[in-house]
Design an enzyme around this catalytic site. Structure first.
Site, PDB file in Angstrom:
ATOM      1  N   HIS A 192      -3.066   6.774   0.741  1.00 11.40           N
ATOM      2  CA  HIS A 192      -4.423   6.308   1.073  1.00 11.40           C
ATOM      3  C   HIS A 192      -4.545   4.776   1.029  1.00 11.40           C
ATOM      4  O   HIS A 192      -5.467   4.221   1.598  1.00 11.40           O
ATOM      5  CB  HIS A 192      -5.481   6.970   0.181  1.00 11.40           C
ATOM      6  CG  HIS A 192      -5.666   6.332  -1.149  1.00 11.40           C
ATOM      7  ND1 HIS A 192      -4.934   6.675  -2.261  1.00 11.40           N
ATOM      8  CD2 HIS A 192      -6.506   5.344  -1.564  1.00 11.40           C
ATOM      9  CE1 HIS A 192      -5.313   5.947  -3.278  1.00 11.40           C
ATOM     10  NE2 HIS A 192      -6.261   5.124  -2.899  1.00 11.40           N
TER      11      HIS A 192
ATOM     12  N   HIS B  26       1.975   3.607  -3.424  1.00 10.83           N
ATOM     13  CA  HIS B  26       0.986   2.563  -3.132  1.00 10.83           C
ATOM     14  C   HIS B  26       1.565   1.137  -3.230  1.00 10.83           C
ATOM     15  O   HIS B  26       1.391   0.327  -2.333  1.00 10.83           O
ATOM     16  CB  HIS B  26      -0.201   2.673  -4.093  1.00 10.83           C
ATOM     17  CG  HIS B  26      -0.889   4.002  -4.054  1.00 10.83           C
ATOM     18  ND1 HIS B  26      -0.938   4.776  -2.926  1.00 10.83           N
ATOM     19  CD2 HIS B  26      -1.562   4.696  -5.003  1.00 10.83           C
ATOM     20  CE1 HIS B  26      -1.619   5.889  -3.190  1.00 10.83           C
ATOM     21  NE2 HIS B  26      -2.005   5.865  -4.445  1.00 10.83           N
TER      22      HIS B  26
HETATM   23  C1  BG6 Z   1      -4.354   7.405  -6.646  1.00 15.15           C
HETATM   24  C2  BG6 Z   1      -3.824   7.612  -8.027  1.00 15.15           C
HETATM   25  O1  BG6 Z   1      -3.391   7.778  -5.688  1.00 15.15           O
HETATM   26  O2  BG6 Z   1      -4.695   6.027  -6.477  1.00 15.15           O
HETATM   27  C3  BG6 Z   1      -4.867   7.204  -9.048  1.00 15.15           C
HETATM   28  O3  BG6 Z   1      -3.492   8.985  -8.202  1.00 15.15           O
HETATM   29  C4  BG6 Z   1      -5.312   5.778  -8.809  1.00 15.15           C
HETATM   30  O4  BG6 Z   1      -4.350   7.345 -10.370  1.00 15.15           O
HETATM   31  C5  BG6 Z   1      -5.708   5.577  -7.360  1.00 15.15           C
HETATM   32  O5  BG6 Z   1      -6.420   5.534  -9.652  1.00 15.15           O
HETATM   33  C6  BG6 Z   1      -5.963   4.111  -7.065  1.00 15.15           C
HETATM   34  O6  BG6 Z   1      -6.512   3.984  -5.783  1.00 15.15           O
HETATM   35  P1  BG6 Z   1      -7.681   2.958  -5.479  1.00 15.15           P
HETATM   36  O7  BG6 Z   1      -7.962   3.143  -4.030  1.00 15.15           O
HETATM   37  O8  BG6 Z   1      -8.832   3.358  -6.368  1.00 15.15           O
HETATM   38  O9  BG6 Z   1      -7.157   1.607  -5.822  1.00 15.15           O
END
Ligand code: BG6
Length: 505
Positions: A198, A260
């Site tokens: 994402h 990520h």
């Molecule tokens: C998710 C993780 O994929 O990404 C979470 O499982 C994390 O632990 C999150 O908090 C962080 O995403 P964002 O968009 O809130 O920075």
């Protein structure tokens, strides 16, 4: 990707997706409620959903079309009262949401039963193009893919497409990722699988490609001759919330790093692709990750938060959270040094850090340039010269800043640090966005640029595998909730004569 489209008939000038059905496995789950439905609502508002569209929700729970629509309408209404939710709107637009609900139907069914897929085959009919979305726990990925494949639902004859979107976590180490890829690829072609991360749905991350490759002024200096090192940070203030059950066996490394953080690393470090074609972009990313040296265990640090304070309020330590073992050794923080063995980056360290319950929320990439080659400003001590830093800010601030030295006004030639900052919100109208709009739309139009290819996933796991192996033993270092992270992370950079940028300025 939505921003690069041009012609046609939505207000943004982008074409609606082609006729298709979205089948959501995990229709009653958290992801569907929190992100997929708000994203569909936003796509409806942007007129990017096709007229000929259906949404079929599949889940174990007994429910029917009306019940599912009502439950999701209540959730969406709830968002209008919660300004802190990922999706917030002061008022739900009836026409916009009505369009989504008019397309919805619900199928109560078990993911592992053949009848489920017989039923779906009948409901979908022969000619329908379909996106199957796996918004389910990772243990169901393999079985759903097998059943879809075995029942012929992934066959793409006669112009119809059949695609599968898979959420993370994609495997839990190199071997399990390889096994899952092999299992999927028995049922369909690589081009049918859209592995989601994402972070790639975040506008500012997509925009890093635009900044690097649409501006002649950045690229010439974007290399080892001029860059000293890069810091990639994804710091969160939240703890594990209600996700202890998932987080305990997963930990921060698996949850954030090979997915990520590596996406940020790829955007900043990959070679210019020949085009924005999905394969061209993904091939460049793959080359970069393949050039990354497997992490050296001594060049990584893990931490776990203990009780502390967040925004002036006392908060629990990780071991006191729900569904977490009182003697848990799961890491909630990781910092590491990545070495990249290629022509552009040899000798330039990429330092990555991420963690929960830190002193500030901040996702950013800071590119630190080498100092000027010769010090002519004798009256300003070298350590007081501002290092040149280009910061690409992703969250919560979105924009780019550059830091450099300028002359302080007055008779003396004295220098001081100054900063030039571009904020997205000052230039562009904010679009309602939960980060899944582009990803859902792209999957419907068949643009896989922002999705992970099998080889991208496997090479990322390969880079962190030494840590997964080594961290089966030992325990993470403690850090207090609300702090900057464990001391070991500072030592990691201090060994190289460097310092992390503070999380809060
Ligand atoms: C998710 C993780 O994929 O990404 C979470 O499982 C994390 O632990 C999150 O908090 C962080 O995403 P964002 O968009 O809130 O920075």
């Amino acid at each position: 990707m939505i921003p690069f489209q041009s012609d046609s008939n939505s207000p943004s000038g982008t074409r609606p997706a082609p006729p298709c059905t979205l089948v959501i496995f995990g229709a009653g789950g958290d992801l569907t409620k929190r992100l997929l439905m708000p994203a569909l609502y936003n796509l409806s508002g942007a007129h990017l959903l096709p007229d000929d569209f259906q949404i079929i929700g599949v889940d174990h729970a007994q429910n029917d079309d009306a019940g599912w629509k009502k439950a999701l309408t209540d959730t969406m209404q709830g968002f209008t009262k919660d300004k802190t939710a990922e999706f917030y709107t002061p008022k739900l637009d009836d026409a916009q949401w009505g369009y989504v609900t008019s397309k919805m139907s619900y199928v109560p069914a078990d993911f592992d039963k053949d009848e489920t897929y017989k039923g779906l085959t009948e409901k979908l009919g022969e000619d329908r193009s379909v996106v199957f979305y796996f918004a389910v726990a990772a243990r169901f990925f393999g079985v759903i893919a097998d059943k879809l494949g075995e029942s012929g639902l992934l066959k793409q004859d006669g112009g119809r497409f059949r695609r599968v979107v898979i959420e993370k976590p994609f495997g839990s180490d190199l071997q399990s990722a390889r096994d899952l890829n092999a299992r999927l690829l028995k049922q369909g072609d690589e081009s049918q699988f859209y592995r989601i991360d994402h972070f790639l749905g975040k506008e500012t991350i997509q925009s890093i490609m635009a900044v690097r490759f649409a501006n002649g002024m950045f690229e010439p200096t974007w290399r080892r001759e001029y860059i000293d090192h890069v810091q990639i940070t994804a710091a969160e203030t939240i703890g594990v919330e209600m996700r202890g059950g998932f987080y305990e066996p997963t930990g921060c490394l698996r949850d954030m790093v090979p997915n990520h953080l590596f996406q940020l690393f790829c955007m900043i470090g990959m070679e210019p692709p020949n085009s924005f074609d999905a394969e061209a972009v993904r091939t460049e990313k793959a080359k970069l990750v393949e050039a990354a040296h497997p992490v050296i265990v001594e060049e990584a640090v893990r931490g776990q938060y203990t009780a502390g304070e967040e925004f002036g309020q006392p908060v629990k330590g990780y071991r006191e959270e729900a569904n977490v073992a009182p003697d848990s050794r799961t890491e909630t923080y990781v910092a590491l040094r990545l070495r990249v063995d290629n022509w552009r980056w040899a000798g330039v360290p990429f330092y990555l850090r991420t963690g929960k319950r830190l002193g500030n929320r901040r996702t950013e990439i800071a590119v630190h340039f080498k100092p000027a080659p010769y010090q002519i400003f004798k009256d300003t001590p070298v350590d007081q010269l501002a290092p040149n830093i280009v910061k690409l800010m992703v969250d919560p601030e979105q924009g780019i800043s550059t830091q450099f030295s300028a002359k302080v006004p007055g008779p003396e030639m004295k220098l001081a640090k100054v900063e030039n900052s571009f904020k997205y919100k000052d230039f562009f109208e904010e679009q309602p966005n939960v980060g899944y709009e582009t990803l859902l739309y792209d999957c419907m139009i068949g643009d896989a640029t922002l999705f992970q290819r099998a080889d991208n996933i496997e090479s990322s796991w390969a880079v962190v595998q030494p840590l997964l192996d080594a961290w089966k033993e030992g325990a993470p270092e403690s850090y207090a909730a609300g702090s900057q992270g464990p001391k070991g992370a500072d030592d990691l950079l201090a060994k190289d004569g460097r310092k992390w940028l503070p999380l809060k300025e």
